[in-house]
Structures are given as C-alpha cells and as structure tokens.
Design a protein around this motif. Structure first.
Motif, PDB file in Angstrom:
ATOM      1  N   VAL A   1       0.637   7.646  -0.457  1.00 52.23           N
ATOM      2  CA  VAL A   1      -0.481   6.746  -0.771  1.00 52.23           C
ATOM      3  C   VAL A   1      -1.753   7.295  -0.133  1.00 52.23           C
ATOM      4  O   VAL A   1      -2.822   7.341  -0.750  1.00 52.23           O
ATOM      5  CB  VAL A   1      -0.190   5.306  -0.266  1.00 52.23           C
ATOM      6  N   ARG A   2      -1.612   7.757   1.123  1.00 50.28           N
ATOM      7  CA  ARG A   2      -2.763   8.336   1.841  1.00 50.28           C
ATOM      8  C   ARG A   2      -3.344   9.519   1.077  1.00 50.28           C
ATOM      9  O   ARG A   2      -4.544   9.614   0.851  1.00 50.28           O
ATOM     10  CB  ARG A   2      -2.287   8.828   3.209  1.00 50.28           C
ATOM     11  N   LYS A   3      -2.424  10.410   0.650  1.00 46.89           N
ATOM     12  CA  LYS A   3      -2.846  11.637  -0.030  1.00 46.89           C
ATOM     13  C   LYS A   3      -3.521  11.297  -1.368  1.00 46.89           C
ATOM     14  O   LYS A   3      -4.583  11.837  -1.705  1.00 46.89           O
ATOM     15  CB  LYS A   3      -1.602  12.500  -0.257  1.00 46.89           C
ATOM     16  N   SER A   4      -2.895  10.371  -2.067  1.00 46.77           N
ATOM     17  CA  SER A   4      -3.393   9.995  -3.374  1.00 46.77           C
ATOM     18  C   SER A   4      -4.791   9.367  -3.261  1.00 46.77           C
ATOM     19  O   SER A   4      -5.689   9.648  -4.067  1.00 46.77           O
ATOM     20  CB  SER A   4      -2.389   9.012  -3.967  1.00 46.77           C
ATOM     21  N   LEU A   5      -4.983   8.539  -2.239  1.00 42.75           N
ATOM     22  CA  LEU A   5      -6.291   7.906  -2.018  1.00 42.75           C
ATOM     23  C   LEU A   5      -7.348   8.976  -1.712  1.00 42.75           C
ATOM     24  O   LEU A   5      -8.461   8.952  -2.253  1.00 42.75           O
ATOM     25  CB  LEU A   5      -6.186   6.888  -0.875  1.00 42.75           C
ATOM     26  N   ALA A   6      -6.959   9.933  -0.858  1.00 43.71           N
ATOM     27  CA  ALA A   6      -7.906  10.992  -0.483  1.00 43.71           C
ATOM     28  C   ALA A   6      -8.295  11.834  -1.696  1.00 43.71           C
ATOM     29  O   ALA A   6      -9.444  12.269  -1.822  1.00 43.71           O
ATOM     30  CB  ALA A   6      -7.285  11.864   0.602  1.00 43.71           C
ATOM     31  N   GLU A   7      -7.343  12.042  -2.629  1.00 44.91           N
ATOM     32  CA  GLU A   7      -7.643  12.844  -3.832  1.00 44.91           C
ATOM     33  C   GLU A   7      -8.553  12.076  -4.792  1.00 44.91           C
ATOM     34  O   GLU A   7      -9.497  12.617  -5.344  1.00 44.91           O
ATOM     35  CB  GLU A   7      -6.346  13.148  -4.586  1.00 44.91           C
ATOM     36  N   THR A   8      -8.235  10.772  -4.979  1.00 44.94           N
ATOM     37  CA  THR A   8      -8.975  10.003  -5.984  1.00 44.94           C
ATOM     38  C   THR A   8     -10.326   9.536  -5.457  1.00 44.94           C
ATOM     39  O   THR A   8     -11.304   9.478  -6.197  1.00 44.94           O
ATOM     40  CB  THR A   8      -8.153   8.760  -6.437  1.00 44.94           C
ATOM     41  N   GLU A   9     -10.376   9.170  -4.180  1.00 41.58           N
ATOM     42  CA  GLU A   9     -11.622   8.656  -3.567  1.00 41.58           C
ATOM     43  C   GLU A   9     -11.871   9.456  -2.293  1.00 41.58           C
ATOM     44  O   GLU A   9     -11.609   8.959  -1.184  1.00 41.58           O
ATOM     45  CB  GLU A   9     -11.445   7.170  -3.194  1.00 41.58           C
ATOM     46  N   PRO A  10     -12.373  10.702  -2.410  1.00 39.48           N
ATOM     47  CA  PRO A  10     -12.484  11.556  -1.219  1.00 39.48           C
ATOM     48  C   PRO A  10     -13.272  10.902  -0.083  1.00 39.48           C
ATOM     49  O   PRO A  10     -12.971  11.159   1.085  1.00 39.48           O
ATOM     50  CB  PRO A  10     -13.204  12.799  -1.744  1.00 39.48           C
ATOM     51  N   GLN A  11     -14.224   9.988  -0.416  1.00 40.53           N
ATOM     52  CA  GLN A  11     -14.996   9.411   0.691  1.00 40.53           C
ATOM     53  C   GLN A  11     -14.159   8.457   1.546  1.00 40.53           C
ATOM     54  O   GLN A  11     -14.621   8.007   2.590  1.00 40.53           O
ATOM     55  CB  GLN A  11     -16.289   8.727   0.200  1.00 40.53           C
ATOM     56  N   PHE A  12     -12.914   8.145   1.080  1.00 44.92           N
ATOM     57  CA  PHE A  12     -12.049   7.268   1.869  1.00 44.92           C
ATOM     58  C   PHE A  12     -10.904   8.037   2.543  1.00 44.92           C
ATOM     59  O   PHE A  12      -9.971   7.430   3.066  1.00 44.92           O
ATOM     60  CB  PHE A  12     -11.501   6.125   0.998  1.00 44.92           C
ATOM     61  N   ALA A  13     -10.993   9.375   2.547  1.00 45.61           N
ATOM     62  CA  ALA A  13      -9.915  10.178   3.142  1.00 45.61           C
ATOM     63  C   ALA A  13      -9.742   9.840   4.628  1.00 45.61           C
ATOM     64  O   ALA A  13      -8.617   9.686   5.114  1.00 45.61           O
ATOM     65  CB  ALA A  13     -10.224  11.663   2.956  1.00 45.61           C
ATOM     66  N   ARG A  14     -10.846   9.705   5.352  1.00 42.94           N
ATOM     67  CA  ARG A  14     -10.737   9.412   6.801  1.00 42.94           C
ATOM     68  C   ARG A  14     -10.210   7.997   7.031  1.00 42.94           C
ATOM     69  O   ARG A  14      -9.399   7.755   7.914  1.00 42.94           O
ATOM     70  CB  ARG A  14     -12.103   9.579   7.479  1.00 42.94           C
ATOM     71  N   HIS A  15     -10.675   7.069   6.219  1.00 47.95           N
ATOM     72  CA  HIS A  15     -10.198   5.676   6.364  1.00 47.95           C
ATOM     73  C   HIS A  15      -8.686   5.616   6.139  1.00 47.95           C
ATOM     74  O   HIS A  15      -7.976   4.856   6.798  1.00 47.95           O
ATOM     75  CB  HIS A  15     -10.842   4.758   5.324  1.00 47.95           C
ATOM     76  N   ALA A  16      -8.214   6.458   5.181  1.00 46.66           N
ATOM     77  CA  ALA A  16      -6.799   6.408   4.799  1.00 46.66           C
ATOM     78  C   ALA A  16      -5.875   6.813   5.944  1.00 46.66           C
ATOM     79  O   ALA A  16      -4.694   6.471   5.936  1.00 46.66           O
ATOM     80  CB  ALA A  16      -6.570   7.311   3.587  1.00 46.66           C
ATOM     81  N   GLU A  17      -6.444   7.522   6.929  1.00 46.88           N
ATOM     82  CA  GLU A  17      -5.596   7.933   8.063  1.00 46.88           C
ATOM     83  C   GLU A  17      -5.041   6.731   8.818  1.00 46.88           C
ATOM     84  O   GLU A  17      -4.046   6.826   9.529  1.00 46.88           O
ATOM     85  CB  GLU A  17      -6.408   8.823   9.023  1.00 46.88           C
ATOM     86  N   SER A  18      -5.666   5.555   8.636  1.00 47.99           N
ATOM     87  CA  SER A  18      -5.169   4.356   9.330  1.00 47.99           C
ATOM     88  C   SER A  18      -3.877   3.824   8.697  1.00 47.99           C
ATOM     89  O   SER A  18      -3.220   2.952   9.253  1.00 47.99           O
ATOM     90  CB  SER A  18      -6.229   3.255   9.295  1.00 47.99           C
TER      91      SER A  18
END
Ligand SMILES: Cc1cc2nc3c(=O)[nH]c(=O)nc-3n(C[C@H](O)[C@H](O)[C@H](O)COP(=O)(O)OP(=O)(O)OC[C@H]3O[C@@H](n4cnc5c(N)ncnc54)[C@H](O)[C@@H]3O)c2cc1C
Length: 421
Positions: free
Chosen positions: A262-279
C-alpha cells in the motif's frame, strides 16, 4: 393529543424490563435518525431514539457535511455552532490523470451560503444534533438499545422490542422509523429486499500525518488515478484522510502483499505523499469499506418507514451517503410531523416520503454508476496511468452543464428545505 414518553403499565408477567410508549420510535442514531429525531422533537412530537452502540465514536464512516445539510441546519440556527467545531473545507478534488490535473466538480461556484463540504468528525456532528434534541422534554435517547423485533398487530407495525443495557424492553409508537444503516435490522424484519448493484471496487481508508509546513490542498482534496489503483486524499484539520480504491474481490490479495505494498502504491500514484506513507507500518491502520450500492423498491408499510442507508446504500463516489440520508430525514419531518401530532400516520403519507426521495436517489445512483463503469473501472483495470475521458472533458467545458455534478453532490436534483422551522 400526542402520546408521551412515559412508562406504560408494568408487564405483570415480568417478561420485559420496561413497556413504554411514544409517538415516533426512531431506530439508529446515525445522521438520518438523529436529524429526524431533532426535527420532530422541535415540532413538539414525542420521539424516542434507539441506538445500539454506547457512544458515537466509531471508525471513520464519513465526516462530510454537504451544503444541503448546512443550509438546513442554518434554518434552525445550528450552522454557526457546527462551524465552531474544528473542521476543514473541501470544494472539490483535483485528480491527477496521465494528461494532467482535472477537477470533476467545484462546489465553490454554487450559489449558496455554504459552497463547500464541511469536514468534521461524524461523532461530533451526532453529539451536537442529539444534544440539541435533548433540550426538548419529549425527546429521549436510549444508547445501548439494540432493536431485535417489530411489534406487529393486524398488519400494522406498532413499535419495537429492544435489548437495553438492563434487559428487554417494549416500545410502542404510532410510527417506527428504521434509520439503522446499511445492515438495517428493521429493513430485514419488515421483509424489504434491497436491489443491489455491484460496484467494481472496494476502499481501504487510513490516516496520514500532516508534515510541518506543507501547503493546503487546492480544493481540499487530491486524487491519483491509474496503474490499477485510485488514491483519494482529503484534507482534515490536523491530518490527511486517505482512501485506496481497488478492484472488488482483490482484498485478500492486497492483504497478503501487506502494508508495504500500500505504501509503495501510494508513493507511485501520489509521489507527494511518499513521505507521509512511511507512517503506515501495520495493517491495523487500514479500514476496509466494502462498497455497495442498493435501493429498496419499497420504503414503507403501515406504521413503518425506512430512510437513509436502510432504504438505499450509496456508493462512495462523491461522498453523498450522509447528505442523502439527512435529506430523507428532512422530507420525512416535513411530511409526517403534522399527522404525527394528531393521530396515526397513513400509508399514503409514508408513500409520499418515498415518492419525494426516491427520484433524487435514483438520479445520484445513476450518476455514480456512470462514473464507476466509465472511469473508475477503466482506471482499476489499466496497468498505466489513464487519460481523462474526452466525453467528460467536453461535458464539463460547457458552462450550463459543468456545474451539474457539483449541484447533484451538494443538493441533489432539488433542494430539500424545512417547510416549517
Ligand atoms: C468506511 C465508510 C466511509 C464512508 N465515507 C462517507 C463519506 O465520506 N461521506 C458520506 O457522505 N458517506 C460516507 N459513508 C456512508 C455514510 O456513512 C452513510 O451513508 C451514512 O452514515 C448513512 O446514514 P444513516 O443515518 O442512514 O445510517 P448510519 O450512519 O449507518 O447509522 C445507523 C445507526 O443505526 C445503528 N443501528 C444499527 N442497527 C441497529 C439496531 N438493530 N438497533 C439500534 N441501532 C442500530 C447503528 O449503530 C448506527 O449508529 C461511509 C461509510 C463507510 C462505512
């Protein structure tokens, strides 16, 4: 004279802890049930609202207060109070397609005092509405009251039996309203069968932290579309509410891939949320919404009405479930308050509630289906980012047409107003 909320004669066989009467028994203190109860109580009608949970704090199930609800609350002097609760405002998402950003609707252009969706926790909204209702002596809220049976005599529903914290109770009423949500027990007991459509998707909801100094979202929401996934990110007061939309039937596969996917997919689709996804570190942070869409052909029988999700479950496209549930409550209060004061409500009066609310429901469900079939299904099937469908682009460029989606999401095909305040 309207009936009171007073206990009736004690049951000599002691089968029930309590036998009570009221004019209107409302089952379920969600948005529809809470608003209907308040509106009837304001009109001097005894109402008992039964809610099976012990409080309103539950997992996220929608925190969106649309312009139609804000206008109605404004009519009864509550809009200002609602705005005093910490909130965020959404005017419309910006969706990222392969060929650029795109706004499918923009509420800011609508002619209303409230051209936005107010985002506040649903629990705070329900607390405000029930606290207002509690100012009327003939309103009663019973928490931990799980309705289990309908009382039916001579083909007429005369109330319910419920399991309370202290045992079984019988509540008799001129009218019983099932506002008990998508898995409605009242609907099942009444024998109403919803006709379901199967949307092609499910949603995982989760929170992402706000990072220090990040700018607000344009219109309050983002979306990323394509590569078999859709992400929606809504701006909240102090965090981001994110939703991952994925093809129906793929939950187990996604679950097996774990939270990293889910983290990876979010970072690919919405790169500006890659850092947020680390949570995102634990699957428990994700809540599944099994997307449904359905509508009951019949919403009433003598002595009984169903409204809100109990009558029609909405797909999450446009986030309109709460809006349409509350509008049902307003239509029901407009049509039934006067009859409830003077005696039993007729089946024709109940049918009129369905008549007024069914068409708006059909229209928005039709629009949601179109979006799901034409756009979302394509995005979920595609391995690459997709482009904006040209028909949609063309439609939304025509000035007289471009605000139709915004109006349907904000108000429906016609504005519902309180006829008497
Ligand atoms: C995860 C999720 C996210 C959502 N996101 C959005 C969104 O962003 N925007 C939006 O507009 N909609 C959203 N929805 C849909 C929205 O929650 C519903 O459309 C809306 O709450 C319907 O209101 P309601 O009052 O009809 O039913 P509900 O809100 O479901 O309320 C029904 C109430 O009845 C109670 N109840 C159930 N059975 C009984 C019983 N037997 N006895 C007593 N009480 C009972 C329940 O505890 C509940 O409090 C979402 C739904 C989910 C599940």
């Amino acid at each position: 004279m309207p009936a009171s909320n007073a206990p009736r004669d004690q049951n000599p066989d002691g089968e029930f802890r309590g036998k009570e009467t009221t004019s209107c028994c409302v089952v379920g203190a969600g948005p529809a049930g809470a608003v209907l109860s308040l509106l009837l109580a304001r009109r001097g009608i005894p109402v008992t609202l039964l809610e099976m949970h012990k409080d309103f704090d539950r997992e996220f199930r929608g925190d969106t207060i649309h312009p139609a609800i804000l206008e109605i609350l404004d009519q009864i002097g509550l809009a200002q109070k609602l705005h005093e609760i910490p909130h965020a405002k959404i005017t419309g998402p910006t969706l990222q397609f392969a060929d650029g950003p795109f706004r499918p609707f923009n509420l800011a252009r609508l002619k209303t005092r409230f051209p936005y969706i107010l985002m506040i926790p649903q629990a705070r909204f329900l607390e405000l509405i029930t606290a207002e209702a509690a100012k009327f002596p003939h309103f009663k809220l019973v928490m931990q009251a799980q309705v289990q049976r309908l009382i039916e005599e001579d083909g007429v529903v005369r109330g319910v039996r419920y399991l309370g914290a202290d045992g079984e109770h019988e509540l008799r009423a001129r009218l019983t309203v099932g506002a008990d949500g998508r898995f409605s027990m009242v609907r099942r007991l009444a024998g109403f069968e919803p006709v379901r459509t199967a949307p092609p998707m499910d949603v995982l909801w989760f929170r992402l932290p706000k990072l220090p100094g990040e700018p607000p979202a344009v219109g309050g929401a983002f979306g990323g579309i394509g590569r078999g996934r859709i992400f929606i990110v809504l701006e909240r007061n102090d965090y981001w509410q994110a939703g991952l939309v994925f093809p129906k039937g793929k939950y187990q596969e996604l679950r097996a891939q774990g939270v990293e996917a889910v983290r990876k997919s979010l970072a690919e689709t919405e790169p500006q949320f890659a850092r947020h996804a680390e949570s995102l570190t634990d699957w428990q942070q994700l809540n599944l919404l099994s997307v449904e869409s359905s509508r009951c052909p019949l919403w009433h029988k003598p002595g009984l009405l169903v409204i809100g999700d109990a009558a029609h479950v909405m797909s999450p496209v446009g986030g309109v479930g709460i809006n349409y549930a509350v509008q049902d409550a307003v239509a029901a209060a407009n049509l039934l308050a006067a009859p409830l004061k003077s005696g039993p409500v007729t089946d024709a009066q109940l049918a009129e509630v369905q008549r007024q609310r069914e068409l708006p429901t059909r229209v928005i469900q039709g629009m949601q289906k179109l979006m799901q079939d034409r756009l979302l299904a394509r995005a979920l099937e595609s391995k690459a980012p997709i482009s904006i469908p040209w028909q949609l682009k063309f439609f939304l460029r025509i000035p007289v047409l471009r605000d139709i989606p915004a109006r349907l999401i904000a108000f429906g095909i016609r504005r519902v107003r309180l006829t008497e305040t």
